[in-house]
Design an enzyme around this catalytic site. Structure first.
Site, PDB file in Angstrom:
ATOM      1  N   ALA A   1       0.995  -1.139  -0.067  1.00  0.00           N
ATOM      2  CA  ALA A   1       0.030  -0.139  -0.199  1.00  0.00           C
ATOM      3  C   ALA A   1       0.812   1.119  -0.067  1.00  0.00           C
ATOM      4  CB  ALA A   1      -0.946  -0.060   1.081  1.00  0.00           C
TER       5      ALA A   1
ATOM      6  N   SER B   1      11.815   0.367  -3.702  1.00  0.00           N
ATOM      7  CA  SER B   1      12.199   0.507  -4.834  1.00  0.00           C
ATOM      8  C   SER B   1      13.552   0.973  -5.143  1.00  0.00           C
ATOM      9  CB  SER B   1      11.038   1.743  -5.245  1.00  0.00           C
ATOM     10  OG  SER B   1      11.480   2.418  -6.359  1.00  0.00           O
TER      11      SER B   1
ATOM     12  N   TYR C   1       9.262  10.855  -3.390  1.00  0.00           N
ATOM     13  CA  TYR C   1       8.615   9.343  -3.305  1.00  0.00           C
ATOM     14  C   TYR C   1       9.873   8.662  -2.810  1.00  0.00           C
ATOM     15  CZ  TYR C   1       7.762   4.726  -5.098  1.00  0.00           C
ATOM     16  OH  TYR C   1       7.584   3.446  -5.430  1.00  0.00           O
TER      17      TYR C   1
ATOM     18  N   LYS D   1      10.114   5.954   0.334  1.00  0.00           N
ATOM     19  CA  LYS D   1      10.359   4.489   0.568  1.00  0.00           C
ATOM     20  C   LYS D   1      11.563   4.411   1.294  1.00  0.00           C
ATOM     21  CE  LYS D   1       8.415   2.270  -1.606  1.00  0.00           C
ATOM     22  NZ  LYS D   1       6.818   1.833  -1.268  1.00  0.00           N
TER      23      LYS D   1
ATOM     24  N   GLY E   1      15.649  14.871 -12.955  1.00  0.00           N
ATOM     25  CA  GLY E   1      15.778  13.786 -11.967  1.00  0.00           C
ATOM     26  C   GLY E   1      15.843  12.386 -12.541  1.00  0.00           C
TER      27      GLY E   1
HETATM   28  N1  LIG Z   1       4.690  -0.788 -10.084  1.00  0.00           N
HETATM   29  C1  LIG Z   1       6.102  -0.524  -9.896  1.00  0.00           C
HETATM   30  O1  LIG Z   1       6.962  -0.611 -10.989  1.00  0.00           O
HETATM   31  C2  LIG Z   1       6.959  -0.318  -8.870  1.00  0.00           C
HETATM   32  C3  LIG Z   1       8.228  -0.254  -8.669  1.00  0.00           C
HETATM   33  C4  LIG Z   1       8.979  -0.143  -7.335  1.00  0.00           C
HETATM   34  C5  LIG Z   1       8.323  -0.167  -6.094  1.00  0.00           C
HETATM   35  N2  LIG Z   1       6.831  -0.135  -6.245  1.00  0.00           N
HETATM   36  C6  LIG Z   1       5.986  -0.266  -5.141  1.00  0.00           C
HETATM   37  O2  LIG Z   1       5.336  -1.380  -4.953  1.00  0.00           O
HETATM   38  C7  LIG Z   1       4.000  -0.879  -4.271  1.00  0.00           C
HETATM   39  C8  LIG Z   1       2.625  -1.085  -5.263  1.00  0.00           C
HETATM   40  O3  LIG Z   1       2.848  -0.342  -6.393  1.00  0.00           O
HETATM   41  P1  LIG Z   1       1.659  -0.394  -7.527  1.00  0.00           P
HETATM   42  O4  LIG Z   1       2.215  -0.354  -8.845  1.00  0.00           O
HETATM   43  O5  LIG Z   1       1.043  -1.625  -7.282  1.00  0.00           O
HETATM   44  O6  LIG Z   1       0.799   0.709  -7.039  1.00  0.00           O
HETATM   45  P2  LIG Z   1      -0.911   0.816  -7.149  1.00  0.00           P
HETATM   46  O7  LIG Z   1      -1.160   2.257  -7.037  1.00  0.00           O
HETATM   47  O8  LIG Z   1      -1.377   0.103  -8.186  1.00  0.00           O
HETATM   48  O9  LIG Z   1      -1.200   0.117  -5.907  1.00  0.00           O
HETATM   49  C9  LIG Z   1      -1.129   0.552  -4.521  1.00  0.00           C
HETATM   50  C10 LIG Z   1      -2.435   0.400  -3.792  1.00  0.00           C
HETATM   51  O10 LIG Z   1      -2.238   0.991  -2.527  1.00  0.00           O
HETATM   52  C11 LIG Z   1      -3.643   1.424  -1.869  1.00  0.00           C
HETATM   53  N3  LIG Z   1      -3.138   2.473  -0.900  1.00  0.00           N
HETATM   54  C12 LIG Z   1      -2.774   3.706  -1.044  1.00  0.00           C
HETATM   55  N4  LIG Z   1      -2.465   4.267  -0.123  1.00  0.00           N
HETATM   56  C13 LIG Z   1      -3.129   3.365   0.817  1.00  0.00           C
HETATM   57  C14 LIG Z   1      -3.370   3.331   2.260  1.00  0.00           C
HETATM   58  N5  LIG Z   1      -2.854   4.453   3.034  1.00  0.00           N
HETATM   59  N6  LIG Z   1      -3.965   2.317   3.071  1.00  0.00           N
HETATM   60  C15 LIG Z   1      -4.392   1.224   2.133  1.00  0.00           C
HETATM   61  N7  LIG Z   1      -4.254   1.182   0.709  1.00  0.00           N
HETATM   62  C16 LIG Z   1      -3.603   2.265   0.251  1.00  0.00           C
HETATM   63  C17 LIG Z   1      -4.090   2.003  -3.320  1.00  0.00           C
HETATM   64  O11 LIG Z   1      -5.267   2.252  -3.355  1.00  0.00           O
HETATM   65  C18 LIG Z   1      -3.618   0.897  -4.291  1.00  0.00           C
HETATM   66  O12 LIG Z   1      -4.539  -0.020  -4.507  1.00  0.00           O
HETATM   67  C19 LIG Z   1       4.153   0.340  -3.888  1.00  0.00           C
HETATM   68  O13 LIG Z   1       4.678   0.616  -2.447  1.00  0.00           O
HETATM   69  C20 LIG Z   1       5.303   1.117  -4.886  1.00  0.00           C
HETATM   70  O14 LIG Z   1       6.156   2.151  -4.154  1.00  0.00           O
HETATM   71  C21 LIG Z   1       6.266  -0.413  -7.443  1.00  0.00           C
END
Ligand SMILES: NC(=O)c1ccc[n+]([C@@H]2O[C@H](COP(=O)([O-])OP(=O)(O)OC[C@H]3O[C@@H](n4cnc5c(N)ncnc54)[C@H](O)[C@@H]3O)[C@@H](O)[C@H]2O)c1
Length: 367
Positions: free
Chosen positions: A84, A127, A151, A155, A320
C-alpha cells in the site's frame, strides 16, 4: 500461513494475492483504502479463490491502526506483504506531504499493528528510487542511498523504520521479528490468464502507456529525453516481469519463516554485525533482471508484439531521471536462489498486451 496483503486492489498487491493463492497459502487477507485500487481486481481474486474462503478483502486505510490490529488478530495473520502506498514520482514532488502520510505514516501504523498483534514477519515493496542518481552501475544493495525525489525519500524512510521495528523485536533466529526489503526496479507484465493487469490512473508507466497507443486509446507518446549518454540517447531501465517479482516475494517469505541464516549469506558488504550469527533481522534485496532496455527498445518490443506502430515524439528530458538504472541482482540469486524466468521484453509485453486486449478500458468502474 495466513498472509496480510496491503494495497491488494492495486497492480502489484493484486498479483501478490494471486501468487499466494496459487502457491497454496492458507488464506490471503487483503486491505486497500481504494484511493487507487480497483474493485475489478478484487472480484478477479474472489473468482480465483472460488468458494474456498481463502481470500478476503476489506476497505481499510493502513493508517487506521485500531482496525488493522483488530483484523490481524481476528484473522490470525502470520506475515504481512506491504504494497500500500502512493507511487508516482511527479505527484510526490507536487504533494510531498501526501506521500509522507501514505508511505511513511502508513508503514509506521502497519508496524504498530503488527507489533500489537504479534505478527513477526514483513515483506516490504521498496524501490530502486532509494538509490537516487547512481554513482556506480549496476546498483548493488550496498550502493549509496541518496533518493532524489520525495517518493524515494519516503521509501527509504519506510525501510529505516521497518529495520528499526525488526531489530527491536528480539532474536530473529528465535521467533523474533524479520523483514525483507525488496527493492524493485521497473515492473511490467500481467497475470498470464489475463485476469489481472496494470491499470494506474493516470498511467505513467512506459509499457502500459505504449500499449494504450497500440490499442488506439492514446494518440502517441512523448519520449522524455533523447540526448542521454546511452546507445540510442533514451533512458535505459531494468524490467522485471510481475510473475518473477512475485516469485521473489515467495522466496523471501520462505526466508522469513525459516530460523537461522539463509544459505549463502556471507558476513561481508558492511553488514557483518547483522550476519554474524543466525540473527539477521532485516535484509535488502534488489529485484531486477540485471540487464536493461532503452525507451526506444521498449517501444519496439510493443510494436513487435502488437503489430501496431507506436507513434512517438522526442521531448526534452524530465528533471531527475537518471540515464541508466540497472540492478545488480546477484545477492538475491546467491542468497535466496531467485532467478527471473522472463528475461525478454517481448514476454513481459505479451502478457500485458493479453490483459489489455481483454480489458481495453482497464478495470470496469466500481459499482
Ligand atoms: N509498479 C512498479 O513498477 C513499482 C516499482 C517499485 C516499487 N513499487 C512499489 O510497489 C507498491 C505497489 O505499487 P503498484 O504499482 O501496485 O501501485 P498501485 O497504485 O497500483 O497500488 C497501490 C495500492 O495501495 C493502495 N493504497 C494507497 N494508500 C493506501 C493506504 N494508506 N492504505 C491502504 N491502501 C492504500 C491504493 O489504493 C492502491 O490500490 C508501492 O509501494 C510502490 O512504491 C512499485
Amino acid at each position: 500461513m495466513r498472509v496480510l496483503v496491503t494495497g491488494v486492489a492495486g497492480y502489484l498487491g493484486s498479483h501478490a494475492a494471486r501468487s499466494l493463492l496459487l502457491a497454496g497459502c492458507e488464506r490471503v487477507v487483503g486491505v486497500d483504502s481504494m484511493v487507487r485500487g480497483h474493485r475489478g481486481a478484487l472480484r478477479a481474486l474472489q473468482g480465483l479463490a472460488g468458494g474456498s474462503g481463502r481470500f478476503a478483502a476489506e476497505v481499510l486505510d493502513v493508517r487506521d491502526r485500531p482496525r488493522l490490529t483488530d483484523l490481524l488478530r481476528r484473522e490470525g495473520v502470520g506475515m504481512a506483504w506491504h504494497f500500500a502506498g502512493l507511487t508516482q514520482v511527479g505527484e510526490s514532488v507536487a504533494q510531498p506531504d501526501a506521500y509522507w502520510g501514505a508511505n511513511v505514516e502508513g508503514t509506521e501504523s502497519l508496524l504498530a499493528a503488527l507489533e500489537a498483534a504479534e505478527v513477526p514477519h514483513l515483506v516490504f515493496s521498496s524501490s530502486a528510487a532509494v538509490y537516487g542518481t547512481p554513482r556506480e552501475l549496476p546498483l548493488a544493495e550496498t550502493s549509496p542511498l541518496a533518493p532524489v525525489n520525495p517518493y524515494g525519500v519516503t521509501k527509504l524512510e519506510a525501510e529505516r523504520r521497518i529495520q528499526a521495528w525488526a531489530e527491536a523485536g528480539g532474536r530473529a533466529g528465535q521467533g523474533g521479528r524479520r523483514a525483507a526489503l525488496l527493492r524493485y526496479f521497473n515492473v511490467a507484465g500481467a497475470a498470464p490468464d489475463g485476469s489481472l493487469g496494470e491499470d494506474h490512473r493516470p498511467e505513467t508507466h512506459l509499457v502500459p502507456s505504449a500499449l494504450q497507443v497500440a490499442l488506439g486509446a492514446r494518440r502517441g507518446l512523448e519520449v522524455l529525453g533523447s540526448d542521454y549518454p546511452t546507445p540510442d540517447g533514451t533512458c535505459v531501465r531494468d524490467y522485471v516481469h510481475v510473475d518473477d517479482l512475485m516469485e521473489a516475494h515467495l522466496v523471501a517469505m520462505r526466508w522469513l519463516a525459516r530460523p537461522g541464516l539463509p544459505s549463502g549469506v556471507h558476513p561481508t558488504e558492511g553488514d557483518a554485525a547483522r550476519t554474524r550469527d543466525a540473527d539477521i533481522h532485516s535484509r535488502a534485496w534488489n529485484v531486477g533482471v540485471g540487464h536493461a532496455f532503452s525507451v526506444l527498445e521498449v517501444l519496439d518490443a510493443c510494436r513487435r508484439v502488437t503489430g501496431h506502430a507506436i507513434p512517438h515524439t522526442l521531448a526534452p528530458r524530465r528533471e531527475g531521471d537518471p540515464a541508466r538504472l540497472v540492478a545488480d541482482a546477484s545477492r538475491i540469486h546467491r542468497e535466496l536462489g531467485w532467478q527471473p524466468r522472463h528475461t525478454t521484453l517481448d514476454s513481459m509485453v505479451a502478457s500485458a498486451w493479453h490483459w489489455m486486449r481483454r480489458h481495453p478500458n482497464g478495470y470496469p468502474p466500481s459499482p
